[in-house]
Scaffold this motif. Structure first.
Motif, PDB file in Angstrom:
ATOM      1  N   GLN A 626       0.825  -1.212   0.000  1.00 60.10           N
ATOM      2  CA  GLN A 626       0.000   0.000   0.000  1.00 60.10           C
ATOM      3  C   GLN A 626       0.862   1.267   0.000  1.00 60.10           C
ATOM      4  O   GLN A 626       0.707   2.154   0.832  1.00 60.10           O
ATOM      5  CB  GLN A 626      -0.938   0.010   1.210  1.00 60.10           C
ATOM      6  CG  GLN A 626      -1.924  -1.148   1.253  1.00 60.10           C
ATOM      7  CD  GLN A 626      -2.968  -1.029   0.150  1.00 60.10           C
ATOM      8  OE1 GLN A 626      -3.694  -0.057   0.064  1.00 60.10           O
ATOM      9  NE2 GLN A 626      -3.024  -2.048  -0.689  1.00 60.10           N
ATOM     10  N   ARG A 627       1.769   1.338  -0.961  1.00 62.08           N
ATOM     11  CA  ARG A 627       2.624   2.519  -1.044  1.00 62.08           C
ATOM     12  C   ARG A 627       2.945   2.814  -2.500  1.00 62.08           C
ATOM     13  O   ARG A 627       2.931   1.937  -3.365  1.00 62.08           O
ATOM     14  CB  ARG A 627       3.911   2.304  -0.264  1.00 62.08           C
ATOM     15  CG  ARG A 627       4.801   1.195  -0.807  1.00 62.08           C
ATOM     16  CD  ARG A 627       5.963   0.933   0.104  1.00 62.08           C
ATOM     17  NE  ARG A 627       6.830  -0.134  -0.401  1.00 62.08           N
ATOM     18  CZ  ARG A 627       7.784  -0.712   0.303  1.00 62.08           C
ATOM     19  NH1 ARG A 627       7.998  -0.325   1.574  1.00 62.08           N
ATOM     20  NH2 ARG A 627       8.534  -1.659  -0.230  1.00 62.08           N
ATOM     21  N   LEU A 628       3.235   4.082  -2.749  1.00 59.76           N
ATOM     22  CA  LEU A 628       3.575   4.551  -4.084  1.00 59.76           C
ATOM     23  C   LEU A 628       5.087   4.563  -4.238  1.00 59.76           C
ATOM     24  O   LEU A 628       5.802   5.083  -3.376  1.00 59.76           O
ATOM     25  CB  LEU A 628       2.999   5.949  -4.322  1.00 59.76           C
ATOM     26  CG  LEU A 628       3.224   6.562  -5.702  1.00 59.76           C
ATOM     27  CD1 LEU A 628       2.469   5.776  -6.767  1.00 59.76           C
ATOM     28  CD2 LEU A 628       2.786   8.032  -5.709  1.00 59.76           C
ATOM     29  N   GLU A 629       5.580   4.017  -5.350  1.00 58.98           N
ATOM     30  CA  GLU A 629       7.012   3.958  -5.604  1.00 58.98           C
ATOM     31  C   GLU A 629       7.320   4.635  -6.924  1.00 58.98           C
ATOM     32  O   GLU A 629       6.530   4.564  -7.875  1.00 58.98           O
ATOM     33  CB  GLU A 629       7.488   2.498  -5.638  1.00 58.98           C
ATOM     34  CG  GLU A 629       7.239   1.747  -4.345  1.00 58.98           C
ATOM     35  CD  GLU A 629       7.523   0.266  -4.491  1.00 58.98           C
ATOM     36  OE1 GLU A 629       7.500  -0.224  -5.650  1.00 58.98           O
ATOM     37  OE2 GLU A 629       7.762  -0.408  -3.477  1.00 58.98           O
ATOM     38  N   HIS A 630       8.472   5.278  -6.979  1.00 55.18           N
ATOM     39  CA  HIS A 630       8.920   5.966  -8.192  1.00 55.18           C
ATOM     40  C   HIS A 630      10.022   5.126  -8.822  1.00 55.18           C
ATOM     41  O   HIS A 630      11.116   5.012  -8.272  1.00 55.18           O
ATOM     42  CB  HIS A 630       9.416   7.366  -7.864  1.00 55.18           C
ATOM     43  CG  HIS A 630       8.404   8.219  -7.157  1.00 55.18           C
ATOM     44  ND1 HIS A 630       7.443   8.944  -7.824  1.00 55.18           N
ATOM     45  CD2 HIS A 630       8.176   8.433  -5.828  1.00 55.18           C
ATOM     46  CE1 HIS A 630       6.674   9.583  -6.947  1.00 55.18           C
ATOM     47  NE2 HIS A 630       7.103   9.283  -5.728  1.00 55.18           N
ATOM     48  N   LEU A 631       9.738   4.570 -10.000  1.00 62.04           N
ATOM     49  CA  LEU A 631      10.666   3.621 -10.613  1.00 62.04           C
ATOM     50  C   LEU A 631      11.632   4.269 -11.589  1.00 62.04           C
ATOM     51  O   LEU A 631      12.794   3.873 -11.659  1.00 62.04           O
ATOM     52  CB  LEU A 631       9.887   2.515 -11.334  1.00 62.04           C
ATOM     53  CG  LEU A 631       8.943   1.671 -10.476  1.00 62.04           C
ATOM     54  CD1 LEU A 631       8.421   0.498 -11.287  1.00 62.04           C
ATOM     55  CD2 LEU A 631       9.633   1.189  -9.210  1.00 62.04           C
ATOM     56  N   ALA A 632      11.186   5.229 -12.379  1.00 58.08           N
ATOM     57  CA  ALA A 632      12.065   5.852 -13.381  1.00 58.08           C
ATOM     58  C   ALA A 632      11.649   7.303 -13.567  1.00 58.08           C
ATOM     59  O   ALA A 632      10.464   7.590 -13.746  1.00 58.08           O
ATOM     60  CB  ALA A 632      11.995   5.103 -14.704  1.00 58.08           C
ATOM     61  N   PRO A 633      12.601   8.234 -13.551  1.00 54.60           N
ATOM     62  CA  PRO A 633      12.240   9.648 -13.653  1.00 54.60           C
ATOM     63  C   PRO A 633      12.129  10.160 -15.085  1.00 54.60           C
ATOM     64  O   PRO A 633      11.724  11.296 -15.297  1.00 54.60           O
ATOM     65  CB  PRO A 633      13.405  10.333 -12.934  1.00 54.60           C
ATOM     66  CG  PRO A 633      14.577   9.425 -13.186  1.00 54.60           C
ATOM     67  CD  PRO A 633      14.026   8.028 -13.245  1.00 54.60           C
ATOM     68  N   ASP A 634      12.502   9.372 -16.061  1.00 46.97           N
ATOM     69  CA  ASP A 634      12.519   9.877 -17.438  1.00 46.97           C
ATOM     70  C   ASP A 634      11.933   8.849 -18.404  1.00 46.97           C
ATOM     71  O   ASP A 634      12.496   8.591 -19.466  1.00 46.97           O
ATOM     72  CB  ASP A 634      13.945  10.236 -17.859  1.00 46.97           C
ATOM     73  CG  ASP A 634      14.900   9.057 -17.713  1.00 46.97           C
ATOM     74  OD1 ASP A 634      14.488   8.046 -17.127  1.00 46.97           O
ATOM     75  OD2 ASP A 634      16.044   9.153 -18.195  1.00 46.97           O
ATOM     76  N   ALA A 635      10.825   8.255 -18.055  1.00 49.51           N
ATOM     77  CA  ALA A 635      10.224   7.206 -18.881  1.00 49.51           C
ATOM     78  C   ALA A 635       9.443   7.805 -20.041  1.00 49.51           C
ATOM     79  O   ALA A 635       8.756   8.815 -19.891  1.00 49.51           O
ATOM     80  CB  ALA A 635       9.311   6.334 -18.021  1.00 49.51           C
ATOM     81  N   ASP A 636       9.567   7.164 -21.185  1.00 50.86           N
ATOM     82  CA  ASP A 636       8.773   7.534 -22.350  1.00 50.86           C
ATOM     83  C   ASP A 636       7.591   6.595 -22.546  1.00 50.86           C
ATOM     84  O   ASP A 636       6.492   7.026 -22.864  1.00 50.86           O
ATOM     85  CB  ASP A 636       9.638   7.527 -23.611  1.00 50.86           C
ATOM     86  CG  ASP A 636      10.693   8.614 -23.589  1.00 50.86           C
ATOM     87  OD1 ASP A 636      10.483   9.610 -22.879  1.00 50.86           O
ATOM     88  OD2 ASP A 636      11.721   8.459 -24.260  1.00 50.86           O
TER      89      ASP A 636
END
Length: 839
Positions: A626-636
């Motif tokens: 139950q958490r939000l994760e940031h996987l890639a900052p520059d995804a297309d």
């Protein structure tokens, strides 16, 4: 000895002087004898050039070239020599249109103007001095002769690109009869788009499509004695011309007595306007025809759709109309479909009986069909299995069931189809009268199909269909814009994106409210007894994710149970902030999506002018923790493997394989961050077959599901097309011809008719697809056999319909048009920039 026949070229923008004719072909300026023969190059830059004009003394040729980026004015001696650049304006709307009586180059440009619609006439001296702005105001053409003639209110593109346009920016003729600078309207009664005026003796000639198809006309200076000098359609092909099926006459020019023009890629001349018939100029190009040789293309630049297999060991990738199988690590790629002149697109992978397979869309038979082949490649002497040719219309989206039993197809005419892999049976699931269905998604057990069904713009809602009995149920009400559905891998939930957040923000400069960020991911528990994953749990939540045993593939996938009653009442939002989202996908123990930043249209809010726009971010919501994760900052863009454990990610211009449940490691070429080497893919493009595929077939081959085709020129400015729709009554005069399978540059129009018999005949030539208002679509051709810049789109009351297999239509929602198209943020700044460039 018989000499080989020289392949035909495509000629445009002719101009004549004495016994020479100048024109453009193969992205260069050429000169040739007016009586025909071998031509020779004036320029050799191999960049787009337009409108060459020979000076009145016959010594110099001026033209517009994009050699240095923006179109600028270049000149060169007729006898040969280096070209000289005269302007440095940087305006995208700069066009040479002739010469002034005092020997300066006549140029139309929007340089130093606030709008790209305001093109002023300028006289550019040959010595490189400053240009003089002529006192005519915004004009679309100037003709010097016995009287000065202007074309006003240019719409930015020629009539052949927007057939039978009757709006406020259609070309209008104005003439200065007294020579005092006062212009009066000429031919006010002609309801057409007038362009390219030219004097021939005491008559003013011009192009107009007021009779339905562009032709050359002339009249006296007072507007009397109007004559048509070219067959209806511009060529001598009278059988097509009489039915309105000919080609437009284009790019008229003259030397004061004679007029030349082009039509269907050929050069034509009128020796006078007193009854002479047009005759074709037989020109042959010299040189090695370099542009017709096969050449390799970089796979990374022309990468289209890409889909990983079940375990992300390899992917099916589309590279400029071909499908290749690429092993991610330590393996050779294989070409699955790479036939010259045939476009394969939208590859999808699936596993059946433990073997990886690939399905894609092909136009090998003219109409779209599905082809199946094993990922390991075909046996020698065999061909891919082809299904449903001519029964799918133009395929816009394709999804394959996880068990490989069937494929779902979204067609251009609003139909949603299921194609059975074993039998080839095509079943219609649903049909939309408001545009095309999109975002197709199968449940893990392949028993259910979800999609986004359009309503009146901008609304859309989700629907569910049982793949066995084809029963259709509305999963969400038609109140918002719901899109990008995806079943979670356990089959218990349906996640989707929806713009149903209403939290306005005050404007900083005006007392007004705006909904800047309105989208948010949502989730539906499919079974009535399945609790919301975001609510409280009976025993509380664990501090760490529990260890779970992997389910072997042999044990099958979990069954998806859906309680249809009260389905919409169980919708719950993800506990994340509202924003701008696209591309939602389900992965192992979570859901992923792309979040787009809010960005300005002009870019003046950046820290420095050199800073790039903020990047799109790949986010994952862990349904267990139950958490939000940031996987890639520059995804297309990204796609999920079949087992949900890995992603095929396009970021920073690279194609990578990364884990789906954590951020990629910093170690390149590791299991946690593997860059796919696309340089191993060898794709050869043969321009000759590719160009031939851009032509359309006669309207007689039209079918009820495959769409209409009319004869068309194979190259030129992209046309506006209306696809997959039928008209009630006579076709409207402002609507261009239908097309459904090829790049329809300058497609032949349908002439407005008045008699009942003619109206019925015209209506019979139109496909009998579901009745719906015709929508013009701006099509940007970027892959396959053509590459052209899209024209500026016009507002339409309903969803746009793509008009070419060679391109995807511009979509209005933030969901990406193809898996490897950069997902446009809903702030529409990118569309504004495209509109400014194309206008």
């Amino acid at each position: 000895m018989t000499q080989p026949v020289t392949p035909a070229a495509y000629f445009r923008y002719p101009h004549l002087h004495g016994e020479l004719v100048a024109f453009t072909a193969e992205d260069d300026v050429w000169l040739a004898p007016l009586d025909g023969g071998r031509a020779w190059r004036v320029s050799a830059d191999n960049t787009p050039v337009t409108l060459p004009r020979i000076s009145p003394d016959g010594t110099t040729v001026a033209w517009t070239s994009t050699r240095d980026g923006a179109p600028e004015v270049h000149v060169a001696p007729v006898d040969g020599g280096p070209a000289t650049r005269l302007t440095y304006w940087g305006s995208p709307q700069t066009r040479v249109r002739g010469w002034t009586p005092d020997g300066r180059v006549l140029v139309l440009s929007t340089h130093d103007q606030a709008s790209l619609r305001r093109s002023w006439a300028r006289a550019v001296p040959l010595d490189g001095g400053p240009a003089t702005t002529l006192p005519y105001g915004p004009v679309g053409g100037v003709a010097f002769g016995p009287h000065t003639v202007l074309v006003s209110a240019s719409m930015g593109r020629e009539a052949a690109a927007w057939k039978r346009y009757r709006g406020g920016t259609a070309g209008k003729l104005w003439i200065d009869l007294e020579g005092d600078g006062e212009f009066t309207r000429l031919h006010e009664d002609l309801d057409g788009n007038i362009e390219y005026p030219v004097w021939a003796g005491d008559r003013i000639a011009f192009l107009s499509d007021h009779e339905g198809t562009g032709a050359l006309y002339s009249s006296l200076a007072d507007g009397s004695d109007l004559r048509r000098h070219t067959p209806h359609g511009g060529t001598s092909r009278s059988s097509e011309a009489e039915s309105g099926g000919g080609f437009y006459a284009r790019h008229a020019a003259g030397d004061g007595n004679r007029v030349v023009y082009c039509s269907a890629g050929e050069l034509w001349i009128l020796d006078d306007l007193d009854g002479a018939e047009p005759r074709r100029i037989d020109v042959r190009l010299g040189g090695q025809r370099t542009d017709r040789r096969p050449y390799p293309v970089p796979a990374a630049r022309w990468l289209g759709a890409a889909t990983p297999d079940h375990t992300a060991r390899g992917s099916a990738v589309e590279v400029r109309g071909a499908v290749h199988w690429v092993i991610h690590r330590h393996g050779p790629p294989r070409a699955l479909a790479a036939e010259p002149g045939v476009r394969a697109r939208l590859p999808r992978t699936f596993r059946t009986e433990g073997e990886e397979w690939v399905v894609w869309v092909t136009d090998a038979e003219g109409d779209d069909a599905l082809e199946f082949a094993p990922a390991t490649g075909l046996a020698p002497g065999t061909t891919p299995r082809r299904l449903a040719a001519g029964r799918l219309g133009r395929v816009l989206e394709l999804a394959m069931a996880p068990d490989g039993s069937r494929a779902a197809v979204a067609a251009h005419d609003g139909r949603l189809l299921l194609v059975e892999r074993e039998t080839g049976e095509v079943r219609e699931v649903d049909r939309s009268e408001d545009g095309e269905v999109r975002d197709l998604a199968f449940s893990p057990d392949s028993a259910w199909l979800a999609w986004s069904h359009p309503g009146p713009r901008p609304l859309s809602h989700l629907k569910l269909a049982n793949t066995a009995d084809l029963s259709v149920t509305e999963a969400t009400p038609l109140r918002f814009h719901d899109y990008a559905p995806a079943f979670t891998l356990d089959g218990k939930h349906l996640a989707f994106l929806s713009t149903r957040a209403f939290d306005p923000v005050y404007d900083e400069h005006a007392f007004d409210l705006s909904f800047i960020e309105g989208a948010r991911p949502h989730l539906i528990p499919l079974a009535a007894t399945t609790p919301s994953p975001f609510g409280p749990q009976r025993h509380g939540r664990p501090f760490e994710a529990p260890d779970k045993d992997e389910t072997p593939d042999s044990e099958g996938t979990p069954a998806t149970r859906i309680d249809l009653e009260g389905l919409a009442d169980r919708i719950v939002p993800f506990p994340v902030e509202a924003g701008r989202y696209s591309g939602l996908r389900a992965a192992k123990d979570g859901v992923l999506w792309l979040r787009h930043p809010v960005r300005g249209v002009l870019g003046t809010s950046r820290a420095t002018p050199d800073d790039a726009d903020p990047d799109t971010e790949l986010e994952r919501y862990d349904l267990v923790q139950q958490r939000l994760e940031h996987l890639a900052p520059d995804a297309d863009a990204f796609e999920v493997s079949g087992d949900g454990k890995r992603l095929l990610l396009r970021a920073d211009g690279k194609l990578k394989v990364v884990p789906s449940d954590r951020r990629a490691s910093g170690d390149e070429d590791s299991d946690g961050n593997l860059t796919v080497d696309l340089g191993r893919v060898r794709q050869i493009v043969d321009p000759a077959p590719s160009g031939a595929r851009c032509t359309t077939r006669p309207a007689a081959s039209c079918g009820t599901t495959s769409g209409c085709r009319t004869s068309a020129e194979s190259t030129g400015t992209p046309s506006w097309t209306a696809t997959g729709r039928s008209w009630t009554g006579s076709p409207p005069a402002t609507t261009s011809s239908t097309s459904c399978g090829r790049c329809t540059a300058n497609s032949a129009p349908r002439t407005p008719t008045s008699s009942p018999a003619a109206t019925a005949a015209a209506a019979a030539r139109v496909c009998s697809a579901p009745t719906s208002p015709v929508t013009r679509t701006a099509v940007g051709v970027s892959t396959g056999c053509c590459r052209r810049r899209p024209p500026t789109p016009t507002p339409a009351p309903r969803s746009p319909h793509p008009a070419s297999r060679c391109a995807r239509a511009t979509q209005s929602s933030p969901s990406p048009a193809t898996p490897w198209t950069r997902s446009p943020a809903p702030d529409r700044s990118s569309s504004v920039r495209r509109a400014r460039r194309s206008s």
